[in-house]
Design a protein around this motif. Structure first.
Motif, PDB file in Angstrom:
ATOM      1  N   ILE A   1       3.642  -1.662 -11.058  1.00  0.00           N
ATOM      2  CA  ILE A   1       3.691  -0.126 -10.765  1.00  0.00           C
ATOM      3  C   ILE A   1       5.137   0.292 -10.802  1.00  0.00           C
ATOM      4  O   ILE A   1       5.451   1.680 -10.752  1.00  0.00           O
ATOM      5  CB  ILE A   1       2.945   0.292  -9.241  1.00  0.00           C
ATOM      6  CG1 ILE A   1       3.735  -0.417  -8.447  1.00  0.00           C
ATOM      7  CG2 ILE A   1       1.658  -0.086  -9.525  1.00  0.00           C
ATOM      8  CD1 ILE A   1       3.114   0.157  -6.919  1.00  0.00           C
TER       9      ILE A   1
ATOM     10  N   GLN B   1       2.072   1.914  -3.540  1.00  0.00           N
ATOM     11  CA  GLN B   1       1.048   2.326  -4.264  1.00  0.00           C
ATOM     12  C   GLN B   1       0.634   3.762  -4.036  1.00  0.00           C
ATOM     13  O   GLN B   1       0.570   4.811  -5.070  1.00  0.00           O
ATOM     14  CB  GLN B   1      -0.377   1.456  -4.118  1.00  0.00           C
ATOM     15  CG  GLN B   1      -0.726   0.513  -5.218  1.00  0.00           C
ATOM     16  CD  GLN B   1      -1.427  -0.774  -4.577  1.00  0.00           C
ATOM     17  OE1 GLN B   1      -1.673  -0.638  -3.438  1.00  0.00           O
ATOM     18  NE2 GLN B   1      -1.473  -1.819  -5.322  1.00  0.00           N
ATOM     19  N   LYS B   2       0.667   4.109  -2.754  1.00  0.00           N
ATOM     20  CA  LYS B   2       0.499   5.364  -2.486  1.00  0.00           C
ATOM     21  C   LYS B   2       1.685   6.352  -3.197  1.00  0.00           C
ATOM     22  O   LYS B   2       1.555   7.398  -3.899  1.00  0.00           O
ATOM     23  CB  LYS B   2       0.582   5.681  -0.964  1.00  0.00           C
ATOM     24  CG  LYS B   2       0.128   7.111  -0.277  1.00  0.00           C
ATOM     25  CD  LYS B   2      -1.131   7.692  -1.170  1.00  0.00           C
ATOM     26  CE  LYS B   2      -1.876   8.526   0.101  1.00  0.00           C
ATOM     27  NZ  LYS B   2      -2.368   7.956   1.269  1.00  0.00           N
TER      28      LYS B   2
ATOM     29  N   ASP C   1       3.494   5.676  -5.709  1.00  0.00           N
ATOM     30  CA  ASP C   1       2.959   5.706  -7.287  1.00  0.00           C
ATOM     31  C   ASP C   1       2.085   6.725  -7.438  1.00  0.00           C
ATOM     32  O   ASP C   1       2.123   7.495  -8.291  1.00  0.00           O
ATOM     33  CB  ASP C   1       2.523   4.437  -7.676  1.00  0.00           C
ATOM     34  CG  ASP C   1       2.372   4.194  -9.013  1.00  0.00           C
ATOM     35  OD1 ASP C   1       3.194   4.497  -9.837  1.00  0.00           O
ATOM     36  OD2 ASP C   1       1.328   3.729  -9.408  1.00  0.00           O
ATOM     37  N   ASP C   2       0.980   6.909  -6.664  1.00  0.00           N
ATOM     38  CA  ASP C   2      -0.047   7.756  -6.696  1.00  0.00           C
ATOM     39  C   ASP C   2       0.553   9.225  -6.881  1.00  0.00           C
ATOM     40  O   ASP C   2       0.174  10.181  -7.536  1.00  0.00           O
ATOM     41  CB  ASP C   2      -1.140   7.813  -5.776  1.00  0.00           C
ATOM     42  CG  ASP C   2      -1.933   6.356  -5.866  1.00  0.00           C
ATOM     43  OD1 ASP C   2      -1.890   5.703  -6.948  1.00  0.00           O
ATOM     44  OD2 ASP C   2      -2.625   6.057  -5.083  1.00  0.00           O
ATOM     45  N   LEU C   3       1.561   9.640  -5.847  1.00  0.00           N
ATOM     46  CA  LEU C   3       2.131  10.721  -5.903  1.00  0.00           C
ATOM     47  C   LEU C   3       3.106  10.944  -6.834  1.00  0.00           C
ATOM     48  O   LEU C   3       3.804  12.071  -7.183  1.00  0.00           O
ATOM     49  CB  LEU C   3       2.714  10.834  -4.621  1.00  0.00           C
ATOM     50  CG  LEU C   3       2.070  10.841  -3.279  1.00  0.00           C
ATOM     51  CD1 LEU C   3       2.908  10.963  -1.985  1.00  0.00           C
ATOM     52  CD2 LEU C   3       1.133  12.086  -3.132  1.00  0.00           C
ATOM     53  N   GLY C   4       3.158   9.921  -7.764  1.00  0.00           N
ATOM     54  CA  GLY C   4       3.964  10.297  -8.927  1.00  0.00           C
ATOM     55  C   GLY C   4       5.547  10.075  -8.884  1.00  0.00           C
ATOM     56  O   GLY C   4       6.407  10.322  -9.365  1.00  0.00           O
TER      57      GLY C   4
ATOM     58  N   THR D   1       0.868  -1.098   0.005  1.00  0.00           N
ATOM     59  CA  THR D   1       0.053  -0.091  -0.194  1.00  0.00           C
ATOM     60  C   THR D   1       0.820   1.093  -0.024  1.00  0.00           C
ATOM     61  O   THR D   1       0.506   2.270  -0.611  1.00  0.00           O
ATOM     62  CB  THR D   1      -0.882   0.081   1.235  1.00  0.00           C
ATOM     63  OG1 THR D   1      -0.178  -0.354   2.461  1.00  0.00           O
ATOM     64  CG2 THR D   1      -2.008  -1.094   1.072  1.00  0.00           C
TER      65      THR D   1
END
Lengths: 283, 283
Positions: free
Chosen positions: B215, B192-193, B195-198, B189
DNA sequence: TAGTCAGTGTACCGCTAGTTACAGTTTCTG
DNA sequence: CAGAAACTGTAACTAGCGGTACACTGACTA
């Protein structure tokens, strides 16, 4: 480009069945190259259509297409032996060789007898203290983590609170001290203090000349290779793992019970992603 | 045993058509492995039955049988050398063999190109975050320790404060995530977080099926052997060390300056015992 | 020249391959 | 809790597989 590289980018979009198929394919890529849809389906315990859909998800137009692709890859791989040679003489070979040498050396040196000599004090100890310098910290971490899973009262002694933590040590305890050339003052003095308190010491070091070797109940000498500008932790880690494994042997059921208990704890608290969808099978 | 060895003994008993078939097969053995009777017939400018008869003359029970034979040969040839060795002596020293196997495999896999692909994001990053599960903690520790010595702003993210620490991550940073089978929920997780933040992610994992592989900007697959009841950290540690070494290469003088500065700091604070018998390895 | 026989291709058979349509089941989702 | 969506297996279809029976060819023989 390999099968791995093919599967990786879509691995999170795979359904459980498809993940099972991927597992089979990754484990033995020849079933892709030589096998049939039925065969692969059987091995992955699924049906033929799922195989076809799996191929589709990888971006191919059916299984036939996927098979054609991997066959081309294989053909290429088989066609050019030059590639294999080029693969071998990469730069940095020296560092790599010295690592394999070191691993072989470590394994050879840690034969059953020596390993038992090192592990015995740990298995018998009331409490276990682990002390380490920076280079060997990885080994200490592994030892701490491993021992913690099989017995209680294992402490990795922090560099900055050595005194406070160690003052309660007793002769019925045991201490494992890692340290290598450029011996950390801190580690050595801690070891000496423990020795004064009558605590048996197991030393993992790099030379019989190490200050540790003289005060240790049991000790072993590791050959430390360099990787780039730094010393490698591999020998220390390897030793720690073999040591843990040996302690498990010595403790027998006591260790196994502990592992089981820990396992069930993990199960209930769900620390792991529970990727084992082995259960949606029909007779 | 090769196709040549198969054809040679009967080559004088071959009819003109069969000789033509042999020519095609010798020129490109993959048509035997991957092709069909029709295809081979077409290439040799003959008919299907002649192909079957050709197979019979080589001592096989039809084309299918011949194809099965050559596929088995190829499979053997493709299998890794270590696997072939392990197949031979099944006995005893399994754990130790599997470790050396794994080390060799890891070293072979981390060739220059892949290593650079993994190291580049780290060298370029503004800040570096390191995330790890338990099994691979040793690798994370080594990476953290090594990187800290050659560049600033390297954080080993604690399991219990993941959110608080990571919320400031930015796309100009980079994250290295270690995780292996029984993937830690927390690590995944967190990745993933990020990755979301770039934030570009470098993944060290054990399978393309890992949630990480999909990812990751760059990733590598390690083969994890077991030592006693637990998984080994050796591959992770080795990867971390090679990675550090590669980052040093990429950073060049910047890294070297940092090392020198650290060195002089150690000198003045005297963390090491004064004598430095770096060269007391016996000849 | 008629007969023989090895060498070869044609035609066809049975089978299994990969594929697709569809239906049952489970899992989200509002 | 209903409806939708996703997942997965069953069943049926077609194409192409490998294999075989048999007929044709041409060289050699009696």
């Amino acid at each position: 480009m390999s099968v791995q590289d093919l599967i990786a980018p879509v691995s999170d979009k795979l359904t459980p069945t498809e993940r099972r198929i991927a597992g089979v394919v990754l484990h033995d890529p020849t079933v892709l190259a030589f096998g049939t849809v039925s065969e692969l389906a059987e091995r992955a315990e699924t049906s033929k259509p799922s195989i076809v859909r799996f191929a589709a998800k990888l971006g191919f137009d059916g299984f036939t297409d996927l098979q054609k692709w991997i066959r081309d890859e294989l053909t290429q791989q088989l066609a050019s032996p030059s590639q294999r040679i080029r693969h071998r003489d990469e730069s940095g070979t020296a560092a790599r060789d010295s690592i394999t040498d070191s691993v072989n050396h470590t394994i050879a040196m840690l034969n059953k007898d020596r390993l038992i000599a090192l592990a015995k004090p740990i298995a018998d100890a009331n409490r276990v203290w682990i002390i380490s310098g920076e280079t060997s910290m990885a080994g200490a971490v592994v030892l701490h983590s491993g021992l913690s899973m099989i017995r209680p009262d294992v402490s990795l002694v922090d560099d900055h609170s050595t005194g406070r933590e160690l003052c309660s040590a007793e002769p019925s305890d045991a201490a494992v001290v890692f340290d290598f050339a450029r011996y950390r003052r801190n580690s050595i003095t801690a070891a000496q203090k423990l020795d004064d308190l009558g605590v048996p010491i197991v030393a993992i070091t790099d030379s019989p000349l190490s200050p540790l070797a003289s005060i240790a109940r049991a000790w072993c000498e590791l050959d430390i290779p360099a990787v780039g500008p730094f010393d490698s932790s591999i020998p220390a880690v390897l030793t720690a793992e073999l040591l843990v494994s040996q302690v498990v042997d010595l403790l027998g059921d006591r260790a196994r019970d502990q592992i089981d208990r820990l396992e069930s704890f993990w199960q209930t608290t769900g620390v792991f992603l529970s990727y084992t969808p082995r259960s949606n099978r029909k007779p």
